[in-house]
Design an enzyme around this catalytic site. Structure first.
Site: not given
Ligand code: NAD
Ligand code: DAU
Length: 339
Positions: A11, A62, A83, A127-129, A152, A156, A181, A192, A274-275, A278
């Site tokens: 993406f 990679i 990426f 990522t912000d996560e 995940y 990261k 996101n 989502l 729920d995940r 989450h």
């Protein structure tokens, strides 16, 4: 510039390649992609047709040292934007292994090969996560301690720490970017916004996790790509930069926006299990990127959503094509278990 972009068939990578081709037509763009379920070479057909010898596609992993080294040397690469990743939180909950392999070992291999080949700069896209979850107030800063909650985000965070260590130990020129996101054209319909669009247009129920009150800070993909470009051209070696969209939205409100834009009824909304783990809320402080890079998001959520929905409406063939094979196997099982 002779730039290696990894994960360019995904993406954000695809959007980044189109943007770089448009803004820097003299650059050589080499795209290394393994073509996992999320990689779609068809997304880059127009670039391939238009760019001639200024664009090269390399099918590879990679994690493969020989392959990465050969690309860096053969094309005399002087910068890398990494990426390539396994990117979907739900899949990481289902099976963390490929996340550790690509996101940690693959990222380490990219850093290592780049150092040995004396590549000028590596931009590692994170990522912000990695920061974990926020309560109802506050924002993530670059100094916020890393506290990842999913396999995940843990993978990261592992790569971010390796990037930091390579800069500290070897003096390697590495810039890490952490973004919130993304949404926009070419996003795989497991995430989502395209998932809900695909389901809404088929009149299927829309599976909202938990109570739908979780908050994400949405950024249109072009703005993220601009941030990565700025980090590549102007970032300080060893720095970490946050990017965000200044667009906090509850999931339920995002889903309602999609229903409104597609002319569908809110009765399609279905609250499901729920995940696990989450994260409640993300919000990015990007003052550092504004000050040092001149970064600012330029597309509002309303504008970005209109552009995104219009793109999916005009590209129904792309959407149909990617919803097959490995995609269906995971999605069917995952959502069956939640309802
Ligand atoms: P994506 O899943 O759409 O694309 C990932 C691409 O990487 C695919 O083309 C895939 O084939 C390729 N790939 C996977 N493993 C590979 C490997 N071992 N070797 C070579 N190629 C491989 O992901 P995306 O949403 O475009 O995310 C791109 C990057 O941006 C990721 O590093 C992700 O962590 C980060 N990021 C994403 C978001 C977001 O909202 N999507 C936000 C912040 C950061
Ligand atoms: O914040 C950046 C991250 O954003 C990136 O690092 C990840 O690669 C990217 O996948 C994305 O992670 P999220 O988990 O936030 O995105 P996702 O689209 O999976 O989910 C967004 C929110 O919507 C989240 O709170 C979970 C919820 N959701 C998601 C799906 C797929 C649902 O309620 N129902 C769903 O079916």
């Amino acid at each position: 510039m002779r730039l290696l972009v990894t994960g360019g068939c995904g993406f954000i990578g695809a959007n980044f390649l189109y943007a770089m081709r448009q803004r820097h037509p003299d650059w050589l763009l080499v795209n290394l992609d393994k073509l996992t379920y999320a990689g779609n070479p068809g997304s880059l057909r127009a670039l391939e047709n238009e760019a001639g010898d200024r664009y090269v596609f390399a099918h590879g992993d990679i994690c493969d040292r020989k392959c990465v080294t050969a690309i860096l040397n053969d094309h005399k690469i002087n910068a890398v934007v990494n990426f390539a990743a396994e990117s979907h939180v739900d899949r990481s909950i289902d099976d963390p292994s490929p996340f550790v392999v690509t996101n940690v070992l693959g990222a380490q291999n990219i850093l290592d090969c780049a150092r040995r080949a004396k590549v000028g700069r590596v931009v590692h896209v994170s990522t912000d996560e990695v920061y974990g979850s926020l309560g109802p107030t506050g924002q993530f800063h670059e100094s916020t301690p890393l506290a990842p909650n999913s396999p995940y985000s843990a993978s990261k965070a592992g790569a971010d720490l390796l990037a930091r260590a390579c800069h500290e130990t070897y003096g390697q020129d590495i810039v890490v970017t952490r973004c919130s996101n993304n949404y926009g054209p070419f996003q795989f319909p497991e995430k989502l916004i395209p998932l809900m669009y695909a389901k809404a247009t088929k009149g299927e129920s829309l599976p909202v996790y938990g109570d739908g009150q979780n908050v994400r800070d949405w950024i249109f993909v072009d703005d993220h790509c601009r941030g990565v470009e700025l980090a590549l051209l102007k970032g300080r070696a060893g720095a970490v930069y946050n990017f965000g969209g200044a667009s906090e939205m509850k999931n339920i409100d995002v889903v309602r926006t999609i229903l409104r834009l597609t002319g569908q009824d809110e009765n399609l909304i279905r609250f499901v299990a729920d995940r696990p783990g989450h994260d409640k809320r993300y919000a990015m402080n990007f003052d550092l990127a504004a000050k040092e890079l001149g970064f600012a998001p330029s597309v509002s959520f309303a504008q970005g959503m209109e552009r995104t929905i219009a793109w999916y409406q005009a590209n129904s063939v792309w959407l149909d094509e990617v919803q097959s094979g490995a995609y269906l196997t995971f999605m069917d099982r995952w959502y069956k278990e939640r309802t």
